[in-house]
Design a protein around this motif. Sequence first.
Motif, PDB file in Angstrom:
ATOM      1  N   GLN A  24       0.980  -1.090  -0.001  1.00  0.00           N
ATOM      2  CA  GLN A  24      -0.029  -0.022   0.111  1.00  0.00           C
ATOM      3  C   GLN A  24       1.058   1.329  -0.010  1.00  0.00           C
ATOM      4  O   GLN A  24       0.425   2.085  -0.364  1.00  0.00           O
ATOM      5  CB  GLN A  24      -1.046   0.109   1.207  1.00  0.00           C
ATOM      6  CG  GLN A  24      -2.042  -1.283   1.160  1.00  0.00           C
ATOM      7  CD  GLN A  24      -2.713  -1.152   2.598  1.00  0.00           C
ATOM      8  OE1 GLN A  24      -3.089  -0.081   3.166  1.00  0.00           O
ATOM      9  NE2 GLN A  24      -3.301  -2.203   3.085  1.00  0.00           N
ATOM     10  N   ALA A  25       2.118   1.163   0.635  1.00  0.00           N
ATOM     11  CA  ALA A  25       2.816   2.350   0.720  1.00  0.00           C
ATOM     12  C   ALA A  25       3.796   2.790  -0.487  1.00  0.00           C
ATOM     13  O   ALA A  25       4.390   3.642  -0.786  1.00  0.00           O
ATOM     14  CB  ALA A  25       3.764   2.254   1.911  1.00  0.00           C
ATOM     15  N   GLU A  26       3.896   1.569  -1.477  1.00  0.00           N
ATOM     16  CA  GLU A  26       4.651   1.768  -2.841  1.00  0.00           C
ATOM     17  C   GLU A  26       4.209   2.969  -3.530  1.00  0.00           C
ATOM     18  O   GLU A  26       4.946   3.580  -4.116  1.00  0.00           O
ATOM     19  CB  GLU A  26       4.371   0.670  -3.662  1.00  0.00           C
ATOM     20  CG  GLU A  26       5.137  -0.585  -3.044  1.00  0.00           C
ATOM     21  CD  GLU A  26       5.099  -1.893  -3.850  1.00  0.00           C
ATOM     22  OE1 GLU A  26       4.282  -1.924  -4.736  1.00  0.00           O
ATOM     23  OE2 GLU A  26       5.755  -2.803  -3.205  1.00  0.00           O
ATOM     24  N   SER A  27       3.031   3.785  -3.509  1.00  0.00           N
ATOM     25  CA  SER A  27       2.898   4.907  -4.097  1.00  0.00           C
ATOM     26  C   SER A  27       3.355   6.245  -3.350  1.00  0.00           C
ATOM     27  O   SER A  27       3.355   7.338  -4.015  1.00  0.00           O
ATOM     28  CB  SER A  27       1.302   4.977  -4.221  1.00  0.00           C
ATOM     29  OG  SER A  27       0.470   5.290  -3.056  1.00  0.00           O
ATOM     30  N   VAL A  28       3.589   6.174  -2.278  1.00  0.00           N
ATOM     31  CA  VAL A  28       4.230   7.221  -1.351  1.00  0.00           C
ATOM     32  C   VAL A  28       5.320   8.185  -2.069  1.00  0.00           C
ATOM     33  O   VAL A  28       5.419   9.149  -2.388  1.00  0.00           O
ATOM     34  CB  VAL A  28       4.430   7.038  -0.076  1.00  0.00           C
ATOM     35  CG1 VAL A  28       4.923   8.205   0.670  1.00  0.00           C
ATOM     36  CG2 VAL A  28       3.229   6.521   0.800  1.00  0.00           C
ATOM     37  N   PRO A  29       6.388   7.190  -2.397  1.00  0.00           N
ATOM     38  CA  PRO A  29       7.634   7.942  -3.076  1.00  0.00           C
ATOM     39  C   PRO A  29       7.274   8.538  -4.164  1.00  0.00           C
ATOM     40  O   PRO A  29       7.783   9.814  -4.544  1.00  0.00           O
ATOM     41  CB  PRO A  29       8.706   6.747  -3.255  1.00  0.00           C
ATOM     42  CG  PRO A  29       8.463   5.669  -2.022  1.00  0.00           C
ATOM     43  CD  PRO A  29       6.757   5.878  -2.280  1.00  0.00           C
ATOM     44  N   GLY A  30       6.567   8.057  -5.189  1.00  0.00           N
ATOM     45  CA  GLY A  30       5.985   8.782  -6.470  1.00  0.00           C
ATOM     46  C   GLY A  30       5.296   9.873  -6.250  1.00  0.00           C
ATOM     47  O   GLY A  30       5.423  11.046  -6.861  1.00  0.00           O
ATOM     48  N   CYS A  31       4.394  10.250  -5.062  1.00  0.00           N
ATOM     49  CA  CYS A  31       3.757  11.218  -4.651  1.00  0.00           C
ATOM     50  C   CYS A  31       4.673  12.313  -4.249  1.00  0.00           C
ATOM     51  O   CYS A  31       4.297  13.433  -4.502  1.00  0.00           O
ATOM     52  CB  CYS A  31       2.549  10.778  -3.731  1.00  0.00           C
ATOM     53  SG  CYS A  31       1.240  10.034  -4.324  1.00  0.00           S
ATOM     54  N   ILE A  32       5.608  11.819  -3.557  1.00  0.00           N
ATOM     55  CA  ILE A  32       6.465  12.966  -2.872  1.00  0.00           C
ATOM     56  C   ILE A  32       7.403  13.545  -4.003  1.00  0.00           C
ATOM     57  O   ILE A  32       7.556  14.628  -4.057  1.00  0.00           O
ATOM     58  CB  ILE A  32       7.268  12.310  -1.909  1.00  0.00           C
ATOM     59  CG1 ILE A  32       6.750  11.579  -0.544  1.00  0.00           C
ATOM     60  CG2 ILE A  32       8.390  13.058  -1.205  1.00  0.00           C
ATOM     61  CD1 ILE A  32       5.916  12.848  -0.106  1.00  0.00           C
ATOM     62  N   LEU A  33       7.739  12.641  -4.731  1.00  0.00           N
ATOM     63  CA  LEU A  33       8.756  13.120  -6.109  1.00  0.00           C
ATOM     64  C   LEU A  33       7.877  14.096  -6.967  1.00  0.00           C
ATOM     65  O   LEU A  33       8.226  15.261  -7.269  1.00  0.00           O
ATOM     66  CB  LEU A  33       9.033  11.949  -7.033  1.00  0.00           C
ATOM     67  CG  LEU A  33       9.648  12.457  -8.327  1.00  0.00           C
ATOM     68  CD1 LEU A  33      10.989  13.013  -7.902  1.00  0.00           C
ATOM     69  CD2 LEU A  33       9.941  11.244  -9.009  1.00  0.00           C
ATOM     70  N   ALA A  34       6.441  13.862  -7.203  1.00  0.00           N
ATOM     71  CA  ALA A  34       5.715  14.987  -7.848  1.00  0.00           C
ATOM     72  C   ALA A  34       5.553  16.035  -7.125  1.00  0.00           C
ATOM     73  O   ALA A  34       5.653  17.165  -7.700  1.00  0.00           O
ATOM     74  CB  ALA A  34       4.351  14.119  -8.177  1.00  0.00           C
ATOM     75  N   ALA A  35       5.261  16.036  -5.978  1.00  0.00           N
ATOM     76  CA  ALA A  35       5.256  17.073  -5.024  1.00  0.00           C
ATOM     77  C   ALA A  35       6.465  18.084  -4.901  1.00  0.00           C
ATOM     78  O   ALA A  35       6.367  19.400  -4.999  1.00  0.00           O
ATOM     79  CB  ALA A  35       4.906  16.951  -3.563  1.00  0.00           C
ATOM     80  N   THR A  36       7.558  17.473  -5.110  1.00  0.00           N
ATOM     81  CA  THR A  36       8.656  18.262  -5.133  1.00  0.00           C
ATOM     82  C   THR A  36       8.993  19.174  -6.376  1.00  0.00           C
ATOM     83  O   THR A  36       9.715  20.174  -6.289  1.00  0.00           O
ATOM     84  CB  THR A  36       9.978  17.316  -4.821  1.00  0.00           C
ATOM     85  OG1 THR A  36      10.293  16.408  -6.066  1.00  0.00           O
ATOM     86  CG2 THR A  36       9.951  16.607  -3.656  1.00  0.00           C
ATOM     87  N   GLY A  37       8.491  18.692  -7.354  1.00  0.00           N
ATOM     88  CA  GLY A  37       8.795  19.163  -8.783  1.00  0.00           C
ATOM     89  C   GLY A  37      10.096  19.180  -9.435  1.00  0.00           C
ATOM     90  O   GLY A  37      10.501  19.563 -10.355  1.00  0.00           O
ATOM     91  N   LEU A  38      11.028  18.023  -8.720  1.00  0.00           N
ATOM     92  CA  LEU A  38      12.075  17.687  -9.025  1.00  0.00           C
ATOM     93  C   LEU A  38      12.022  16.434 -10.143  1.00  0.00           C
ATOM     94  O   LEU A  38      11.181  15.722  -9.930  1.00  0.00           O
ATOM     95  CB  LEU A  38      12.916  17.526  -8.047  1.00  0.00           C
ATOM     96  CG  LEU A  38      13.221  18.643  -7.049  1.00  0.00           C
ATOM     97  CD1 LEU A  38      14.096  18.159  -5.706  1.00  0.00           C
ATOM     98  CD2 LEU A  38      14.061  19.823  -7.720  1.00  0.00           C
ATOM     99  N   ASP A  39      13.109  16.125 -10.792  1.00  0.00           N
ATOM    100  CA  ASP A  39      13.264  14.932 -11.703  1.00  0.00           C
ATOM    101  C   ASP A  39      14.113  13.978 -10.589  1.00  0.00           C
ATOM    102  O   ASP A  39      14.678  14.499  -9.521  1.00  0.00           O
ATOM    103  CB  ASP A  39      13.685  14.869 -12.888  1.00  0.00           C
ATOM    104  CG  ASP A  39      15.200  15.365 -13.183  1.00  0.00           C
ATOM    105  OD1 ASP A  39      16.077  15.439 -12.246  1.00  0.00           O
ATOM    106  OD2 ASP A  39      15.612  16.177 -13.986  1.00  0.00           O
TER     107      ASP A  39
END
Length: 150
Positions: A113-128
């Motif tokens: 269930q937690a596997e989506s968390v890093p992608g959400c954080i990456l998107a929020a940072t606006g960084l690649d």
Amino acid sequence: MKPSLDACEALKLDNQLCFALYSTSLQMTKVYKPLLQALGLTYPQYIAMLVLWEQDGITVGDISSRMLTDPGSLTPLLKRLEGEGLITRTRSQADERVVELRLTDKGRALRQQAESVPGCILAATGLDLKQLASLKNELVDLRGSLQGAD
């Protein structure tokens, strides 16, 4: 000669590295909060679960070292995770002073269930990914320098 700020500039809040780190950490935690609430975790619990998802069956001392925190401060957090049915805490048969931590089936299932968390954080940072990795490495280097300054 190293560049330096004059005395007035040196004490301005916006010139403080510590405030930039602190305020960024607060913002990062705000971004994590709804994602982790959906998992039923607080941010410190999430960090503990990340460690256990990497290495199940470790001791309280091991997780404390990995999280860079005092083992005594982890006890309430670990008790809550145990109360939620995510981990078990048992005394080592070899040494009763040592408490071993193991994921339950529920704790292992939470990882998926937690596997989506890093992608959400990456998107929020606006960084690649490359920028994020570079920033993380710089912060880890800074942490190491600060640990060496103790």
